[in-house]
Design an enzyme around this catalytic site. Structure first.
Site, short mmCIF file in Angstrom:
data_model
loop_
_atom_site.label_atom_id
_atom_site.label_comp_id
_atom_site.label_asym_id
_atom_site.label_seq_id
_atom_site.Cartn_x
_atom_site.Cartn_y
_atom_site.Cartn_z
N GLY A 167 0.78 -1.24 0.00
CA GLY A 167 0.00 0.00 0.00
C GLY A 167 0.81 1.28 0.00
O GLY A 167 0.29 2.35 0.30
N HIS A 219 2.13 0.67 -13.05
CA HIS A 219 2.82 -0.58 -13.39
C HIS A 219 4.33 -0.32 -13.32
O HIS A 219 4.81 0.70 -13.82
CB HIS A 219 2.42 -1.01 -14.81
CG HIS A 219 3.01 -2.32 -15.21
ND1 HIS A 219 2.54 -3.52 -14.73
CD2 HIS A 219 4.06 -2.62 -16.02
CE1 HIS A 219 3.26 -4.51 -15.24
NE2 HIS A 219 4.18 -3.99 -16.02
N ARG A 237 -14.34 -13.55 -11.29
CA ARG A 237 -13.75 -12.21 -11.42
C ARG A 237 -14.84 -11.16 -11.58
O ARG A 237 -14.77 -10.06 -11.04
CB ARG A 237 -12.83 -12.15 -12.64
CG ARG A 237 -11.55 -12.94 -12.49
CD ARG A 237 -10.59 -12.65 -13.66
NE ARG A 237 -9.51 -13.61 -13.72
CZ ARG A 237 -8.41 -13.58 -12.97
NH1 ARG A 237 -8.24 -12.62 -12.09
NH2 ARG A 237 -7.48 -14.50 -13.09
N ASP A 289 -2.25 -4.01 -19.08
CA ASP A 289 -1.17 -3.01 -19.05
C ASP A 289 -0.97 -2.31 -20.39
O ASP A 289 0.17 -2.07 -20.82
CB ASP A 289 0.15 -3.66 -18.58
CG ASP A 289 0.03 -4.24 -17.18
OD1 ASP A 289 -0.69 -3.66 -16.36
OD2 ASP A 289 0.66 -5.27 -16.92
N MET A 343 -3.35 -6.72 -7.63
CA MET A 343 -2.73 -7.86 -8.30
C MET A 343 -3.76 -8.86 -8.83
O MET A 343 -3.56 -10.07 -8.75
CB MET A 343 -1.76 -8.56 -7.32
CG MET A 343 -0.63 -7.66 -6.90
SD MET A 343 0.26 -6.98 -8.31
CE MET A 343 1.54 -6.05 -7.47
C1 GAR Z 1 3.87 -1.29 -7.25
O1 GAR Z 1 5.23 -1.33 -7.58
C2 GAR Z 1 3.03 -1.36 -8.50
O2 GAR Z 1 3.62 -0.75 -9.60
C3 GAR Z 1 2.90 -2.84 -8.69
O3 GAR Z 1 2.73 -3.34 -7.40
C4 GAR Z 1 3.47 -2.55 -6.48
C5 GAR Z 1 2.58 -2.24 -5.30
O4 GAR Z 1 3.32 -1.64 -4.28
N1 GAR Z 1 1.79 -3.14 -9.54
C6 GAR Z 1 1.83 -4.12 -10.44
O5 GAR Z 1 2.78 -4.86 -10.60
C7 GAR Z 1 0.56 -4.26 -11.25
N2 GAR Z 1 0.82 -4.99 -12.46
P1 GAR Z 1 2.58 -0.95 -3.05
O6 GAR Z 1 1.57 -1.95 -2.51
O7 GAR Z 1 3.67 -0.67 -2.06
O8 GAR Z 1 1.92 0.30 -3.57
#
Ligand code: GAR
Length: 224
Positions: free
Chosen positions: A42, A139, A95, A175, A120
């Protein structure tokens, strides 16, 4: 001589993050109501909350939805005093069923824009059609390179010298929606997945509020 709208820091040879257009301040009109979706730690959700509270984004996070009970995002919401709802995908038959619940939650929260900040799960047309041009994703790659899962690992395996992150609108291809803003970081010798991911995340926290502002401005809901 840098362009007037180049807000990146000066660097001796290479500039990163790449020069970005800033839509300008101060925005007028009512504050944006944001819905946020998160599955993990988060940190991007918190970056949005802080941008709102520090006046870098004229809005507020009206609702966080998480799909994993006890995830870091849920803890952050509690600490930050942001309403949080758990919609556990394991409790939904499909979904689409999960996405119907997401749509209902964000409609009830009167969200203007919905941000997938580390969500995710693949989303369905149910969610995308409910928020046309109002669903934003972050992303951890310079799209269109390295779509899908483990984008940071994919970048390391490909041996690229630059990686980064992208804020984009969500469409039905994974994406692949319209790019709003990107930032680049170097891949340094000996980088582990964790080290590169941390470098990318520092830029994510900077560009996600900017991407949200650009999406809102394109919709004419941020005010001129
Ligand atoms: C982030 O780096 C985001 O870009 C990635 O998950 C992480 C979440 O971090 N998202 C993906 O890979 C989506 N395809 P966070 O929970 O610390 O914000």
């Amino acid at each position: 001589m840098p362009a007037l709208d180049d807000f990146s820091e000066d660097g001796p040879s290479i500039q990163w993050p790449l020069p970005q257009r800033d839509p300008g301040f101060p925005p007028a009109g009512p504050a944006l109501r944001l819905g946020v979706m998160a599955s993990g730690s988060g940190s991007n959700f918190e970056a949005l909350v802080r941008a709102c509270r520090e006046g870098r984004l004229h809005g507020e996070v009206a609702l966080l939805v998480v799909n994993n009970p006890g995830c870091g995002a849920q803890d952050r919401a509690e600490r930050l005093g942001v309403p949080c709802q758990l919609l556990d995908h394991r409790q939904h038959a499909s979904r689409e069923a999960l996405d119907h619940a997401l749509v209902a939650a964000f409609r009830q929260a009167r969200a203007d824009l919905v941000v997938m900040a580390g969500w995710m799960r693949i989303v369905t047309p149910t969610l995308i059609a409910a928020f046309p041009d109002r669903l934003v994703n972050i992303h951890p790659s310079l799209l269109p390179s390295f779509r899908g899962i483990d984008a940071v690992g994919q970048a390391l395996a490909a041996g690229v010298a630059l990686s980064g992150c992208t804020v984009h609108l969500v469409n039905e291809a994974v994406d692949a929606g319209r790019i709003l803003v990107q930032a680049a970081v170097p891949v340094l010798p000996g980088d582990s997945r964790e080290r590169l991911a941390a470098r990318i995340q520092r830029q994510e926290h900077r560009i996600l509020p900017l991407g949200v502002r650009l999406a809102a401005r394109a919709l004419g809901i941020e005010g001129q």
